[in-house]
Design an enzyme around this catalytic site. Structure first.
Site, PDB file in Angstrom:
ATOM      1  N   ASN A  65       0.799  -1.126   0.026  1.00 40.72           N
ATOM      2  CA  ASN A  65       0.012   0.051   0.067  1.00 40.72           C
ATOM      3  C   ASN A  65       0.790   1.274  -0.066  1.00 40.72           C
ATOM      4  O   ASN A  65       1.653   1.517   1.042  1.00 40.72           O
ATOM      5  CB  ASN A  65      -0.958   0.161   1.377  1.00 40.72           C
ATOM      6  CG  ASN A  65      -1.725   1.266   1.435  1.00 40.72           C
ATOM      7  OD1 ASN A  65      -1.764   1.903   0.387  1.00 40.72           O
ATOM      8  ND2 ASN A  65      -2.326   1.612   2.427  1.00 40.72           N
ATOM      9  N   TRP A  66       0.944   2.018  -1.159  1.00 41.89           N
ATOM     10  CA  TRP A  66       1.910   2.947  -1.095  1.00 41.89           C
ATOM     11  C   TRP A  66       1.363   4.316  -0.521  1.00 41.89           C
ATOM     12  O   TRP A  66       2.057   5.390  -0.506  1.00 41.89           O
ATOM     13  CB  TRP A  66       2.307   3.272  -2.684  1.00 41.89           C
ATOM     14  CG  TRP A  66       3.039   2.380  -3.401  1.00 41.89           C
ATOM     15  CD1 TRP A  66       3.316   0.948  -2.830  1.00 41.89           C
ATOM     16  CD2 TRP A  66       3.343   2.346  -4.919  1.00 41.89           C
ATOM     17  NE1 TRP A  66       3.997   0.468  -4.137  1.00 41.89           N
ATOM     18  CE2 TRP A  66       4.176   1.056  -5.158  1.00 41.89           C
ATOM     19  CE3 TRP A  66       3.468   3.226  -5.949  1.00 41.89           C
ATOM     20  CZ2 TRP A  66       4.695   0.869  -6.319  1.00 41.89           C
ATOM     21  CZ3 TRP A  66       3.866   2.938  -7.117  1.00 41.89           C
ATOM     22  CH2 TRP A  66       4.581   1.874  -7.126  1.00 41.89           C
ATOM     23  N   LYS A  67      -0.112   4.368  -0.165  1.00 43.80           N
ATOM     24  CA  LYS A  67      -0.593   5.435   0.474  1.00 43.80           C
ATOM     25  C   LYS A  67      -0.455   6.642  -0.403  1.00 43.80           C
ATOM     26  O   LYS A  67      -0.496   6.534  -1.722  1.00 43.80           O
ATOM     27  CB  LYS A  67      -0.030   5.595   1.795  1.00 43.80           C
ATOM     28  CG  LYS A  67      -0.277   4.366   2.625  1.00 43.80           C
ATOM     29  CD  LYS A  67      -0.011   4.525   3.975  1.00 43.80           C
ATOM     30  CE  LYS A  67      -0.112   3.236   4.801  1.00 43.80           C
ATOM     31  NZ  LYS A  67       0.178   3.244   6.269  1.00 43.80           N
ATOM     32  N   HIS A 108      -9.381   0.623   5.278  1.00 43.77           N
ATOM     33  CA  HIS A 108      -8.140   1.179   5.778  1.00 43.77           C
ATOM     34  C   HIS A 108      -8.235   1.868   7.060  1.00 43.77           C
ATOM     35  O   HIS A 108      -8.912   2.518   7.095  1.00 43.77           O
ATOM     36  CB  HIS A 108      -7.327   1.696   4.809  1.00 43.77           C
ATOM     37  CG  HIS A 108      -5.532   1.729   5.406  1.00 43.77           C
ATOM     38  ND1 HIS A 108      -5.197   2.325   6.159  1.00 43.77           N
ATOM     39  CD2 HIS A 108      -4.643   0.651   5.125  1.00 43.77           C
ATOM     40  CE1 HIS A 108      -3.969   2.288   6.326  1.00 43.77           C
ATOM     41  NE2 HIS A 108      -3.711   1.026   5.681  1.00 43.77           N
ATOM     42  N   GLU A 115      -6.861   4.297   8.172  1.00 42.12           N
ATOM     43  CA  GLU A 115      -6.674   5.660   7.802  1.00 42.12           C
ATOM     44  C   GLU A 115      -7.837   6.363   7.300  1.00 42.12           C
ATOM     45  O   GLU A 115      -8.373   7.435   7.454  1.00 42.12           O
ATOM     46  CB  GLU A 115      -5.502   5.725   6.929  1.00 42.12           C
ATOM     47  CG  GLU A 115      -4.016   5.746   7.680  1.00 42.12           C
ATOM     48  CD  GLU A 115      -2.887   5.541   6.845  1.00 42.12           C
ATOM     49  OE1 GLU A 115      -1.620   5.246   7.364  1.00 42.12           O
ATOM     50  OE2 GLU A 115      -3.164   5.459   5.606  1.00 42.12           O
ATOM     51  N   GLU A 129      -5.265  -4.829  10.851  1.00 43.63           N
ATOM     52  CA  GLU A 129      -4.310  -3.850  11.226  1.00 43.63           C
ATOM     53  C   GLU A 129      -4.347  -3.529  12.622  1.00 43.63           C
ATOM     54  O   GLU A 129      -5.343  -3.023  13.110  1.00 43.63           O
ATOM     55  CB  GLU A 129      -4.820  -2.563  10.630  1.00 43.63           C
ATOM     56  CG  GLU A 129      -4.691  -2.761   9.018  1.00 43.63           C
ATOM     57  CD  GLU A 129      -5.171  -1.310   8.596  1.00 43.63           C
ATOM     58  OE1 GLU A 129      -4.223  -0.606   7.935  1.00 43.63           O
ATOM     59  OE2 GLU A 129      -6.169  -1.162   8.399  1.00 43.63           O
ATOM     60  N   GLY A 167       3.626   2.319  13.534  1.00 41.81           N
ATOM     61  CA  GLY A 167       4.423   3.645  14.003  1.00 41.81           C
ATOM     62  C   GLY A 167       4.578   3.928  15.175  1.00 41.81           C
ATOM     63  O   GLY A 167       5.081   5.154  15.656  1.00 41.81           O
ATOM     64  N   SER A 203       3.165  -3.055  10.395  1.00 40.77           N
ATOM     65  CA  SER A 203       4.348  -2.650  10.297  1.00 40.77           C
ATOM     66  C   SER A 203       5.245  -3.943  10.123  1.00 40.77           C
ATOM     67  O   SER A 203       6.292  -4.036  10.814  1.00 40.77           O
ATOM     68  CB  SER A 203       4.903  -2.077  11.489  1.00 40.77           C
ATOM     69  OG  SER A 203       4.445  -0.613  11.694  1.00 40.77           O
ATOM     70  N   GLY A 252       3.099  -1.093   4.287  1.00 34.43           N
ATOM     71  CA  GLY A 252       3.012   0.139   4.121  1.00 34.43           C
ATOM     72  C   GLY A 252       4.488   0.678   3.764  1.00 34.43           C
ATOM     73  O   GLY A 252       4.843   1.044   2.713  1.00 34.43           O
ATOM     74  N   GLY A 253       4.947   1.376   4.916  1.00 36.91           N
ATOM     75  CA  GLY A 253       6.495   1.920   4.618  1.00 36.91           C
ATOM     76  C   GLY A 253       7.377   1.138   3.933  1.00 36.91           C
ATOM     77  O   GLY A 253       7.914   1.582   2.906  1.00 36.91           O
TER      78      GLY A 253
END
Length: 250
Positions: free
Chosen positions: A10-12, A95, A97, A165, A171, A211, A232-233
């Protein structure tokens, strides 16, 4: 029952034509021989060009969200049939977010998943608890409530992926052990088996979205009910994303 792992990136809200194209190419170049399925979910403006770049490669294309309606006066939104039309196979819905920043409810997520199914897309339905819910000992009841509210009738292992999630672990530096993560995955599978049936639910892929990184991927993916990751990251670096994929042994 063996389930082929799925590693989804997921590049967001990251990437340009140049950087996104280079990232997608690097992932595609390293995908040969992977023992898992690979999926990248760029931001909306990159879907079409990256889809073209990935054509003929093992890497699938997914979107980060869709609207519940097929068309209409919904400025700024993208309909599921539009995503299917440009080559998407998956779409992320619910998601954390989106739930937090856009006020999406379980009902909203369910309607989006239904729209994805109607368009022939695989819905990656996200759920997970906050730190306050975790610390109050209410994780299980909260997850069950999200499942009941977010997963539509007609969901199958072929048209649905669940992504767990733990919001409290994203984070924050605070993470569940692989065994603790697997406990929630096992709860999800057990609860959904009442609706999908035990045989169908044994095929359902449940991803971990807390993560996952190259350093912890192998231990997490070795758990019996963790069938891949929603990354994610680490998905923004081809080397890290492919290292996670390499840890998924199939």
């Amino acid at each position: 029952m063996s389930r082929k792992p799925l590693i989804a990136g997921n590049w967001k809200m990251n990437g340009t034509l140049e950087s996104g194209g280079a990232l997608a190419q690097a992932v595609a170049d390293g995908a040969a021989g992977a023992a898992c399925d690979l999926l990248v979910c760029p931001p909306a403006q990159l879907l079409y060009p990256i889809g073209r770049a990935l054509a003929g490669t093992p890497v699938q294309l997914g979107a980060q969200d869709c609207h519940a309606e097929e068309k209409g006066a919904h400025t700024g939104d993208v309909a599921a049939p539009m995503l299917s039309d440009i080559g998407c196979s998956h779409v992320i819905v619910g998601h954390s977010e989106r739930r937090e920043n856009h006020g999406e409810t379980d009902g909203t997520v369910r309607a989006k998943a239904e729209a994805a199914h109607r368009a022939g897309l695989i819905a990656v339905i996200c759920l997970g608890e906050t730190e306050a819910i975790r610390d109050a000992g209410k994780t299980n009841s909260f997850i069950i409530g999200q499942l009941d509210g977010s997963v539509p009738e007609g969901a199958t292992a072929a048209n649905t992926v669940i992504a767990y999630e733990p919001v409290w672990a994203i984070g924050t530096g605070r993470t569940p052990t692989p065994a603790e993560a697997n406990e929630v995955h096992a709860l999800i599978r057990s609860h959904l088996s009442d609706r999908l049936g035990a045989e169908e639910c044994a095929k359902l892929r449940i991803l971990y979205g807390g993560s996952m990184k190259p350093g912890n991927a192998a231990e997490l993916l070795a758990q019996p009910d963790i069938d891949g990751g929603l990354i994610g990251g680490a998905a923004l670096k081809a080397e890290d994303f492919l290292a996670i994929a390499a840890a998924a042994k199939g």
